[in-house]
Design an enzyme around this catalytic site. Structure first.
Site, PDB file in Angstrom:
ATOM      1  N   GLY A  71      -2.929   2.632   9.233  1.00 35.31           N
ATOM      2  CA  GLY A  71      -3.522   3.961   9.197  1.00 35.31           C
ATOM      3  C   GLY A  71      -5.017   3.944   8.950  1.00 35.31           C
ATOM      4  O   GLY A  71      -5.784   4.630   9.630  1.00 35.31           O
ATOM      5  N   THR A  72      -5.443   3.153   7.974  1.00 33.00           N
ATOM      6  CA  THR A  72      -6.867   3.119   7.638  1.00 33.00           C
ATOM      7  C   THR A  72      -7.698   2.673   8.835  1.00 33.00           C
ATOM      8  O   THR A  72      -8.722   3.282   9.160  1.00 33.00           O
ATOM      9  CB  THR A  72      -7.104   2.205   6.416  1.00 33.00           C
ATOM     10  N   ASN A 148      -0.420  13.649   1.776  1.00 38.37           N
ATOM     11  CA  ASN A 148       0.268  12.514   1.164  1.00 38.37           C
ATOM     12  C   ASN A 148       0.619  12.698  -0.310  1.00 38.37           C
ATOM     13  O   ASN A 148       1.530  12.056  -0.813  1.00 38.37           O
ATOM     14  CB  ASN A 148      -0.556  11.242   1.353  1.00 38.37           C
ATOM     15  N   GLN A 178       1.814  10.121   7.195  1.00 41.66           N
ATOM     16  CA  GLN A 178       2.915  10.518   6.309  1.00 41.66           C
ATOM     17  C   GLN A 178       4.008  11.316   7.023  1.00 41.66           C
ATOM     18  O   GLN A 178       4.981  11.719   6.390  1.00 41.66           O
ATOM     19  CB  GLN A 178       2.374  11.346   5.134  1.00 41.66           C
ATOM     20  N   SER A 198       1.155   4.354  10.557  1.00 39.27           N
ATOM     21  CA  SER A 198       1.186   3.097   9.804  1.00 39.27           C
ATOM     22  C   SER A 198       2.629   2.633   9.608  1.00 39.27           C
ATOM     23  O   SER A 198       3.466   3.388   9.105  1.00 39.27           O
ATOM     24  CB  SER A 198       0.516   3.318   8.443  1.00 39.27           C
ATOM     25  N   SER A 199       2.887   1.402   9.981  1.00 36.69           N
ATOM     26  CA  SER A 199       4.247   0.857  10.001  1.00 36.69           C
ATOM     27  C   SER A 199       4.936   0.836   8.632  1.00 36.69           C
ATOM     28  O   SER A 199       6.122   1.110   8.517  1.00 36.69           O
ATOM     29  CB  SER A 199       4.166  -0.552  10.598  1.00 36.69           C
ATOM     30  N   HIS A 200       4.169   0.517   7.570  1.00 39.17           N
ATOM     31  CA  HIS A 200       4.834   0.334   6.271  1.00 39.17           C
ATOM     32  C   HIS A 200       5.236   1.653   5.616  1.00 39.17           C
ATOM     33  O   HIS A 200       5.843   1.664   4.549  1.00 39.17           O
ATOM     34  CB  HIS A 200       3.963  -0.507   5.325  1.00 39.17           C
ATOM     35  N   CYS A 324      -2.853   4.491  -2.894  1.00 42.44           N
ATOM     36  CA  CYS A 324      -3.500   3.638  -1.897  1.00 42.44           C
ATOM     37  C   CYS A 324      -4.715   2.907  -2.443  1.00 42.44           C
ATOM     38  O   CYS A 324      -4.884   1.729  -2.234  1.00 42.44           O
ATOM     39  CB  CYS A 324      -3.906   4.441  -0.678  1.00 42.44           C
TER      40      CYS A 324
END
Lengths: 388, 388
Positions: A71-72, A148, A178, A198-200, A324
């Site tokens: 994501g970042t 988030n 999210q 974002s995968s995680h 985060c």
């Protein structure tokens, strides 16, 4: 001690099948997809299949999928690409954005851009204020889909409609990190030009994500090879991509039943807390307004961190702020104030987030432990007797 | 044994009268303990100490030992030879080729001290002779007696010692030469600096830290232990006593008037520190207080907390401003750790409007009416001791 994990919004468990997929793909498709030899070509072909799978799962075209580290980085690519513009116009973000977006304000202002921040009211962006900020100089709008910390679903569709009614085309980016697994998501329907994933956050491995780009090209963040159409140079992380797709596939295919279950958990939780008024659910569940699986509660007058520490000692992992960036109490504090919470509430709030692996027993136990802990801590720091 | 020879300049110790031997012995013991496990032999001559250290000792080990030991104003690696002009010249030429002499210079001078007045040449004659020999060896160099780039020092004693570069030491007096004190160590910037300054005057120290879990985090405790680890070499080792302070703090919060709470807490800390100090053979307390820095450090507040101790309370920072304190914290390497965002006092224990000009007698009455003795003794019994 048995531990119960209620910090899914920070990161999720890694799905077993995703890990197995990682091992399998890392062993089979180890070669560099840019190479001309047979092993390389095989890897390139596999990567293309994965891109098509990602596209199918997100219901978009495979040419619109760009793999990143998460994501970042996806957000950063969008914002850094602005620096190549010949004219420095106006950028609109909201006061609810993640630090990977809001922290760009200084850099953009340094380079001559004007950054407007849309106010938030009670956890939602103020559409009236947003509309007043749009003008012919607006170059980019970036808004998140699911907040988030609060779990509020932002009115992106309505915001994009306001954007599209402007005379000039404006690029719209959406941080959708999210949203996956927490609500139905149709990118085409949202009508955004770009979105970050974002995968995680949905049980995939760390260090991989997606930047969805509807059309056109933008400048890359890093320099190097021509991977990902030059948008994201660097040898492709094939095994992580495949593992992400395995997790995404599970998430998408069981979304309907998952959402029913998450809603049930949420309702049980709110029901359990109903009889104890000192703990307040900031955004009680309302379909389409709040995701079921992120609950923001106020535990006034106990400081968030103290409460989270005691809960951790009792076996419950919850978040006392946005996890985060480590110890980011200050930044999440200002976010909470911006979204209409009182100083007291912002100082004493917790985020509880869960997923399909959470059990009814766990959520009940959490609710009971929250009440018991609040009573215990409130008694410990209160009960003042002024004898002087 | 192949050895490296070091010459130590002692500064203030050299000015001592009858007690000088005690100071020198302490300095020797302190250095010896740091040079462990490498074999070393000490010899003393007026105003100088020489150490022969096993050749296998790494330079970094020796440098660390000598640079963190109070009582040393400067040290140099030296060469030694017999009192014969040919030998002296030969060693001077050897030294002139070493990088620490020759690198980056164009001018030099020779400075001779002739402690042995029986040596046939005067200081001036020795310097002139060696200067000429070096000029012949390095024709590119010039002699400059006023502002030379490098000085070659020659000391004629029982033997002749030659050295060129000199590393500055910390100065002060050897730790333990002034006895032992109890340091009230927090996670902030000030107390580590106070510790350093009192170590410079020869005080051995033990430290006390007040831990109020879960109102302060384990990270805050780890931060204090990290600070203690940084201080440890300067103090020739440091023992830290972690006091479980939660029960005391909660009791004070429940029973003391809000505006007095900070002062009452400070008073309890002083009382508890003094008890432990006496048990551990300490003859004073050390705090990082600076006049008027915060409410508990006004002259009136200090009068009150001071009245709780029968031992001398040393406050080496009392007249310093924050910038000066930060400069020293950076120099000794504690600053970066001190500014880590782990608070050592929870906000619930900080009154909004603390007393700033308390009446000593009134506060003493208020404090003693709380009858904290039993809680203080209980906390003392549960102290966790860490050796660093």
């Amino acid at each position: 001690m048995k531990r119960s994990y209620f910090d899914w919004a920070a990161t999720t468990y890694l799905a077993r099948e995703a890990l197995e997929r990682y091992n399998e793909v890392a062993t089979l498709y180890w070669a560099n997809p840019s190479a001309v030899h047979a092993d390389g070509k095989q890897a390139a072909l596999f990567l293309q299949e994965q891109r098509e799978l990602s596209a199918q799962l997100l219901d978009v075209d495979s040419k619109q999928i760009f793999y990143t580290s998460g994501g970042t980085e996806s957000n950063s690519i969008i914002f850094n690409s602005l620096l190549w513009k010949r004219t420095q116009g106006e950028i609109i973000i909201s006061s609810l954005e993640h630090a990977s977006v809001s922290q760009y304000t200084r850099l953009l202002e340094h380079h001559g851009f004007t950054v407007h921040v849309v106010k938030a009211k009670d956890g939602y962006i103020d559409l009236q204020h947003f509309e007043s900020l749009l003008n012919e100089n607006t170059q980019l709008v970036s808004l998140m889909l699911v907040q988030n910390v609060l779990g509020t679903i932002q009115p992106i569709k309505e915001a994009v409609q306001l954007v599209r009614s402007q005379s000039k085309p404006i690029f719209v980016h959406c941080d959708a990190v999210q949203a996956v697994g927490k609500m139905p998501l149709q990118l085409e329907n949202l009508d955004v030009d770009a979105a970050s994933f974002s995968s995680h956050k949905f049980e995939g491995v760390r260090g991989v994500g997606i930047l969805y780009l509807k059309k056109g090209s933008i400048e890359a963040l890093s320099r190097g090879g021509n991977q990902e159409g030059g948008l994201r140079p660097g040898t492709e992380n094939i095994a992580s991509i495949a593992a992400m797709n395995t997790a995404l596939s599970r998430t998408v295919h069981s979304l309907e039943s998952d959402l029913i279950f998450l809603k049930e958990l949420r309702e049980i939780f709110e029901q359990e807390l109903k009889s104890y008024s000192p703990i307040k659910v900031i955004h009680p569940y309302k379909e389409r307004d709040v995701v079921a699986s992120i609950i923001h509660i106020s535990v006034v007058p106990i400081p968030s961190e103290v409460f989270a520490r005691v809960l951790s000692d009792k076996g419950f992992d919850v978040s006392s702020g946005s996890a985060c960036s480590h110890n980011s109490t200050a930044s999440s504090h200002s976010l909470l104030l911006a979204s209409g919470l009182s100083k007291k509430e912002a100082h004493s709030s917790l985020r509880i987030s869960f997923g399909h692996r959470t059990t009814v027993d766990e959520i009940k136990a959490l609710a009971h432990t929250l009440i018991e802990t609040h009573q215990q801590l409130h008694l410990a720091i209160g009960g003042r007797t002024r004898g002087h | 044994m192949d050895t490296k020879l070091y010459l130590i300049k002692q500064g203030e110790i050299a000015l001592k009268g009858q007690n000088r031997n005690l100071f020198e012995k302490q300095l020797k013991d302190n250095i010896k303990s740091k040079l462990r496990p490498y074999h070393n032999v000490f010899s003393r001559q007026k105003g100088r100490m020489f150490i022969e250290i096993d050749q296998s000792a790494p330079l970094s080990h020796i440098k660390h030992a000598l640079s963190t030991t109070f009582g040393i104003v400067g040290y140099s690696q030296a060469l030694r030879c017999s009192k014969n002009m040919d030998d002296i010249t030969q060693v001077a030429l050897t030294l002139s080729h070493q990088s620490e002499f020759i690198d980056g210079i164009s001018t030099f001078k020779v400075e001779t001290v002739r402690a042995d007045k029986g040596f046939p040449l005067t200081s001036y004659e020795i310097s002139a002779h060696l200067g000429a020999a070096i000029l012949q060896e390095h024709p590119q160099l010039k002699v400059n007696v006023r502002t030379p780039d490098r000085i070659l020092y020659v000391e004629v004693r029982d033997k002749v010692y030659l050295y060129s570069s000199q590393t500055k030491g910390l100065g002060g007096l050897p730790v333990s030469s002034a006895g032992k004190a109890m340091l009230m160590l927090s996670g902030g910037i000030d107390s580590p600096v106070a510790s350093y300054m009192m170590a410079k005057r020869g005080l051995k120290q033990e430290a006390i830290y007040f831990h109020a879990y879960p109102y302060t985090s384990d990270e805050a405790k780890e931060k204090v232990l990290s600070l203690a680890k940084i201080l440890s070499p300067y103090l020739q080792g440091l023992t830290v006593h972690v006091v479980p302070f939660t029960e005391c703090q909660l009791y004070m919060k429940a029973h003391a008037p809000e505006e007095q709470q900070t002062l009452i807490m400070r008073a309890a800390m002083v009382q508890l520190s003094e008890k432990l100090a006496m048990q551990r053979g300490c003859k004073a307390l050390i705090t990082g207080e600076a006049l008027s820095q915060v409410a508990s450090q006004t002259i009136e507040s200090l009068n009150f907390t001071n009245s709780m101790a029968s031992l001398t309370v040393l406050r080496p920072l009392v007249g310093m401003d924050k910038v000066e304190i930060i400069d020293i914290a950076r120099q000794i390497g504690t600053y970066e750790t001190s500014i880590l965002p782990y608070e050592d006092c929870c906000t619930i224990f900080s009154p909004k409007h603390p007393l700033v000009k308390p009446d000593v007698e009134f506060m003493r009455e208020s404090y003693f009416s709380l009858n904290l003795e039993a809680l203080i003794d209980k906390a003392l019994q549960e102290v966790e001791t860490v050796f660093l």
